[in-house]
Design a protein around this motif. Structure first.
Motif, PDB file in Angstrom:
ATOM      1  N   GLY A  76      68.057  81.425  35.678  1.00 28.27           N
ATOM      2  CA  GLY A  76      68.874  80.537  36.502  1.00 28.27           C
ATOM      3  C   GLY A  76      68.047  79.469  37.183  1.00 28.27           C
ATOM      4  O   GLY A  76      68.420  78.924  38.229  1.00 28.27           O
ATOM      5  N   ALA A  77      66.865  79.160  36.606  1.00 26.31           N
ATOM      6  CA  ALA A  77      65.927  78.209  37.214  1.00 26.31           C
ATOM      7  C   ALA A  77      66.225  76.774  36.792  1.00 26.31           C
ATOM      8  O   ALA A  77      67.004  76.523  35.869  1.00 26.31           O
ATOM      9  N   ILE A  78      65.569  75.826  37.447  1.00 18.61           N
ATOM     10  CA  ILE A  78      65.717  74.395  37.161  1.00 18.61           C
ATOM     11  C   ILE A  78      64.541  73.937  36.300  1.00 18.61           C
ATOM     12  O   ILE A  78      63.389  74.210  36.629  1.00 18.61           O
ATOM     13  N   VAL A  79      64.845  73.252  35.192  1.00 11.50           N
ATOM     14  CA  VAL A  79      63.789  72.712  34.333  1.00 11.50           C
ATOM     15  C   VAL A  79      63.291  71.386  34.914  1.00 11.50           C
ATOM     16  O   VAL A  79      64.082  70.512  35.260  1.00 11.50           O
ATOM     17  N   VAL A  80      61.970  71.268  35.017  1.00  6.90           N
ATOM     18  CA  VAL A  80      61.353  70.030  35.522  1.00  6.90           C
ATOM     19  C   VAL A  80      60.580  69.394  34.363  1.00  6.90           C
ATOM     20  O   VAL A  80      59.467  69.806  34.053  1.00  6.90           O
ATOM     21  N   PRO A  81      61.168  68.385  33.693  1.00  8.28           N
ATOM     22  CA  PRO A  81      60.512  67.768  32.537  1.00  8.28           C
ATOM     23  C   PRO A  81      59.251  67.013  32.947  1.00  8.28           C
ATOM     24  O   PRO A  81      59.120  66.591  34.100  1.00  8.28           O
ATOM     25  N   PRO A  82      58.331  66.808  32.005  1.00  8.86           N
ATOM     26  CA  PRO A  82      57.094  66.099  32.341  1.00  8.86           C
ATOM     27  C   PRO A  82      57.252  64.587  32.498  1.00  8.86           C
ATOM     28  O   PRO A  82      56.425  63.944  33.144  1.00  8.86           O
ATOM     29  N   TYR A  83      58.301  64.003  31.905  1.00 10.82           N
ATOM     30  CA  TYR A  83      58.437  62.540  32.006  1.00 10.82           C
ATOM     31  C   TYR A  83      59.874  62.049  31.978  1.00 10.82           C
ATOM     32  O   TYR A  83      60.224  61.134  32.707  1.00 10.82           O
ATOM     33  N   ASP A  84      60.744  62.624  31.174  1.00 12.64           N
ATOM     34  CA  ASP A  84      62.101  62.099  31.032  1.00 12.64           C
ATOM     35  C   ASP A  84      63.009  62.576  32.166  1.00 12.64           C
ATOM     36  O   ASP A  84      63.952  63.343  31.955  1.00 12.64           O
ATOM     37  N   ASP A  85      62.734  62.112  33.356  1.00  8.21           N
ATOM     38  CA  ASP A  85      63.467  62.536  34.546  1.00  8.21           C
ATOM     39  C   ASP A  85      63.456  61.403  35.566  1.00  8.21           C
ATOM     40  O   ASP A  85      62.416  60.768  35.792  1.00  8.21           O
ATOM     41  N   PHE A  86      64.586  61.147  36.180  1.00  6.94           N
ATOM     42  CA  PHE A  86      64.760  60.056  37.144  1.00  6.94           C
ATOM     43  C   PHE A  86      63.709  60.106  38.249  1.00  6.94           C
ATOM     44  O   PHE A  86      62.994  59.129  38.503  1.00  6.94           O
ATOM     45  N   TYR A  87      63.577  61.261  38.909  1.00 10.68           N
ATOM     46  CA  TYR A  87      62.680  61.365  40.058  1.00 10.68           C
ATOM     47  C   TYR A  87      61.215  61.461  39.653  1.00 10.68           C
ATOM     48  O   TYR A  87      60.334  61.034  40.403  1.00 10.68           O
ATOM     49  N   ILE A  88      60.947  62.027  38.472  1.00 14.45           N
ATOM     50  CA  ILE A  88      59.570  62.062  37.979  1.00 14.45           C
ATOM     51  C   ILE A  88      59.078  60.634  37.741  1.00 14.45           C
ATOM     52  O   ILE A  88      57.994  60.245  38.203  1.00 14.45           O
ATOM     53  N   MET A  89      59.870  59.830  37.037  1.00 14.85           N
ATOM     54  CA  MET A  89      59.462  58.442  36.765  1.00 14.85           C
ATOM     55  C   MET A  89      59.289  57.645  38.055  1.00 14.85           C
ATOM     56  O   MET A  89      58.314  56.901  38.212  1.00 14.85           O
ATOM     57  N   ALA A  90      60.223  57.801  38.974  1.00  8.76           N
ATOM     58  CA  ALA A  90      60.132  57.075  40.245  1.00  8.76           C
ATOM     59  C   ALA A  90      58.884  57.484  41.011  1.00  8.76           C
ATOM     60  O   ALA A  90      58.174  56.635  41.585  1.00  8.76           O
ATOM     61  N   GLY A  91      58.578  58.771  41.001  1.00  5.95           N
ATOM     62  CA  GLY A  91      57.379  59.242  41.703  1.00  5.95           C
ATOM     63  C   GLY A  91      56.096  58.700  41.100  1.00  5.95           C
ATOM     64  O   GLY A  91      55.189  58.266  41.825  1.00  5.95           O
TER      65      GLY A  91
END
Length: 324
Positions: free
Chosen positions: A142-157
């Protein structure tokens, strides 16, 4: 198509990470300027928390998880730098982290990921589908996947590094003409391009990749996403994404002027140059923009150039061979 971040979202990410991320310096060198005929500034993300830019996006993403969902934890997949970024961000925010890492990732990166409190699950880069494994594990827990690049907040960060570049050059009365960024899935490139073009719209942004893993260079030429035939076999272990991200490419296609490609020998020379002349420990993946400059892959004479040195997490034995 998912919503894409803008320069305003990069500014918001800068506020989010301000109290935890380091504002890394722009490093210059008379020797490098003389060799290139340009004024070159290296954004030393090797000095960032966890030793790479990845902490920026990881913290920005994890900090957005609502309080009532933090207990379920996160799952990420990475050859090492995203792993350490997520593990450290999770530790700071009190979130359980499980990281899938390839068996051939440097031991240093695996050890530091585990030391930050993450559970490390190894996979075979050639045989296993890491995305399927991550999704299955996340579904099971039931966890959240955190992609290495294809993610709104990852790219913004990640884009906050580009924002700092423009801020620091502006403080010196300068504006970048050319910006070089190493490239795997394209998240750093996308974020930096957004941030740079907000305030320096005429700057030309280029991706830089190792030979055999030049999917961005070929994709920009073709106007569509193309993949690599190989999955492993490069000294640049952090730049082995199979093809540009769907979301990252949507941003990069209109923003990026083109792609540069460097050889492994050129990367080795760049790592050695950074150590000898700049006193910086740089991993091969982080050295590709410097390698492109030293090898003359692009003519920058008379220009103001910024290049992102993305990380410094290099295996000591590998590093010793390159600088010895």
């Amino acid at each position: 198509m998912a919503t894409l971040p803008t320069a305003a979202d990069v500014a918001d990410a800068a506020r989010m990470i301000a109290s935890v991320a380091r504002r890394t310096p722009l490093v210059s060198s008379p020797e490098l300027d003389a060799l290139t005929g340009a004024r070159v500034f290296l954004k030393a993300e090797s000095l960032q928390r966890t030793g790479s830019f990845k902490f920026r996006g990881a913290y920005n993403r994890l900090a957005r998880i609502p309080e009532d969902r933090k207990a379920i934890g996160v799952v990420a997949m990475s050859s090492g730098n995203h792993a350490q970024g997520v593990a450290t961000a999770a530790q700071l925010l009190g979130i359980r982290a499980t990281i899938l890492m390839p068996k051939d990732s440097p031991q240093l990166k695996r050890d530091r990921t585990a030391a930050a409190g993450a559970e490390v699950v190894l996979f075979d880069r050639e045989k296993d589908d890491r995305v399927a494994m991550a999704n299955a594990l996340a579904a099971e827990r039931g966890a959240i996947v955190v992609p290495p690049y294809d993610d709104f907040y990852i790219m913004a960060g990640q884009g906050t590094a580009g924002r700092e570049i423009v801020d620091d050059l502006t403080a010196q009365g300068l504006s970048p003409d050319t910006v070089l960024v190493c490239c795997s899935g394209g998240g750093l490139l996308a974020g930096v391009a957004l941030a740079v073009h907000e305030r320096a719209p005429k700057a030309k942004v280029y991706s830089v990749e190792p030979e055999g893993f030049d999917d961005h260079a070929r994709s920009f030429e073709a106007g569509e996403r193309l993949g690599n035939t190989k999955l492993s076999g490069s000294l640049c272990d952090g730049l082995l994404a199979q093809m540009p991200g769907e979301l990252t490419f949507a941003i990069n296609k209109p923003h990026v002027a083109g792609g540069l490609v460097v050889s492994e020998d050129e990367v080795k020379r760049a790592v050695a140059f950074a150590f000898r002349e700049l006193k910086l420990v740089v991993e091969p993946s982080g050295a590709v923009p410097l390698a492109a400059l030293l090898a003359g892959r692009i003519d920058v004479k008379g220009q103001v150039v910024a290049a992102v040195i993305s990380g410094g997490n290099v295996d000591p034995a590998v590093f010793a061979k390159m600088v010895g």
